[in-house]
Design a protein around this motif. Structure first.
Motif, PDB file in Angstrom:
ATOM      1  N   ILE A  48      13.232  15.286  -4.795  1.00 41.40           N
ATOM      2  CA  ILE A  48      12.711  14.616  -3.612  1.00 41.40           C
ATOM      3  C   ILE A  48      13.453  13.290  -3.400  1.00 41.40           C
ATOM      4  O   ILE A  48      13.560  12.477  -4.316  1.00 41.40           O
ATOM      5  N   GLY A  49      13.955  13.086  -2.187  1.00 39.94           N
ATOM      6  CA  GLY A  49      14.736  11.879  -1.915  1.00 39.94           C
ATOM      7  C   GLY A  49      16.044  11.888  -2.688  1.00 39.94           C
ATOM      8  O   GLY A  49      16.542  10.842  -3.093  1.00 39.94           O
ATOM      9  N   GLY A  50      16.597  13.085  -2.883  1.00 47.36           N
ATOM     10  CA  GLY A  50      17.784  13.227  -3.718  1.00 47.36           C
ATOM     11  C   GLY A  50      19.006  12.490  -3.193  1.00 47.36           C
ATOM     12  O   GLY A  50      19.837  12.028  -3.977  1.00 47.36           O
ATOM     13  N   GLY A  51      19.125  12.382  -1.875  1.00 48.00           N
ATOM     14  CA  GLY A  51      20.239  11.634  -1.303  1.00 48.00           C
ATOM     15  C   GLY A  51      21.581  12.077  -1.840  1.00 48.00           C
ATOM     16  O   GLY A  51      21.918  13.263  -1.842  1.00 48.00           O
ATOM     17  N   THR A  52      22.349  11.104  -2.331  1.00 47.15           N
ATOM     18  CA  THR A  52      23.670  11.393  -2.899  1.00 47.15           C
ATOM     19  C   THR A  52      23.638  11.452  -4.429  1.00 47.15           C
ATOM     20  O   THR A  52      24.689  11.398  -5.070  1.00 47.15           O
TER      21      THR A  52
END
Length: 208
Positions: A48-52
């Protein structure tokens, strides 16, 4: 595009990875905590909210059967996707976790520094409802937030800091605290931030 999505799109389109306070070259602690939570190759994992984050790279390298990466920013997801072009075991989801409707069940839920941006109780409860739907009974969630003595803001936004007790209270009776750990994260420019990680297990639903 919501205000929340627009904010994170601006962040990821205006800064390099080494300008992001949460960046780490290798997700050693996350991998260790997932391992302690029972990570096995056949399990489905959502970040969750892994982004980059490099967590998905590490999981792909370990031949994880299925990994979902969810983030508000399409720019962040595109950056990660380019690194992992051709990885068929990764699902990329651009969206708000509080509104997400997971299409499958997960064994493990990972969140490093996303939940603490939810400062309103309604958003926190929406997150918990989604997590409860997404996780299998007995599934585990590893959640990392700023600790009570951590920063009060990040990327210009206020955060809700937590210790194990406050996070357990937010998650409610459907989850049991398995373990907790404090962590000092050093930003790319050398600042130290205090984090709190908790691992929780989804409990069986009570019979009506």
């Amino acid at each position: 595009m919501s205000e929340r999505q627009a904010h994170w799109q601006r962040v990821y389109t205006s800064k390099e990875e080494n300008q992001l306070s949460w960046h780490e070259d290798a997700p050693a602690l996350s991998l260790a905590l997932l391992g302690e939570a029972g990570l096995r190759p056949e399990m489905a994992v959502v970040d969750i909210g892994g982004g980059t984050s490099r967590l998905v790279d590490a999981l792909v390298a370990r031949e994880q059967t299925h990994v979902t990466v969810l983030d508000l920013s399409t720019a962040a997801l595109e950056t990660a996707k380019k690194r992992l072009a051709g990885a068929g075991n990764v699902e990329w989801v651009a969206g708000d976790v509080t509104e997400w409707q997971p299409m499958r069940s997960y064994d493990l839920w990972h969140d490093r520094a996303a939940f603490h941006f939810l400062t309103a109780r309604d958003d926190q409860q929406a997150y918990v409802r989604v997590m409860a739907r997404a996780l299998k009974t007995g599934g585990r969630a590893v959640i990392g937030t700023f600790a009570p003595d951590g920063p009060e803001k990040c990327s210009g936004l206020p955060v809700a800091r937590h210790d194990a007790a406050s996070l357990r209270a937010v998650l409610g009776e459907g989850f049991s605290l398995i373990s907790t750990r404090r962590n000092e994260h050093t930003t790319p420019w050398g600042a130290v931030q205090q984090f709190q990680f908790g691992t929780f297990e989804k409990l069986p639903q009570p019979l009506a």
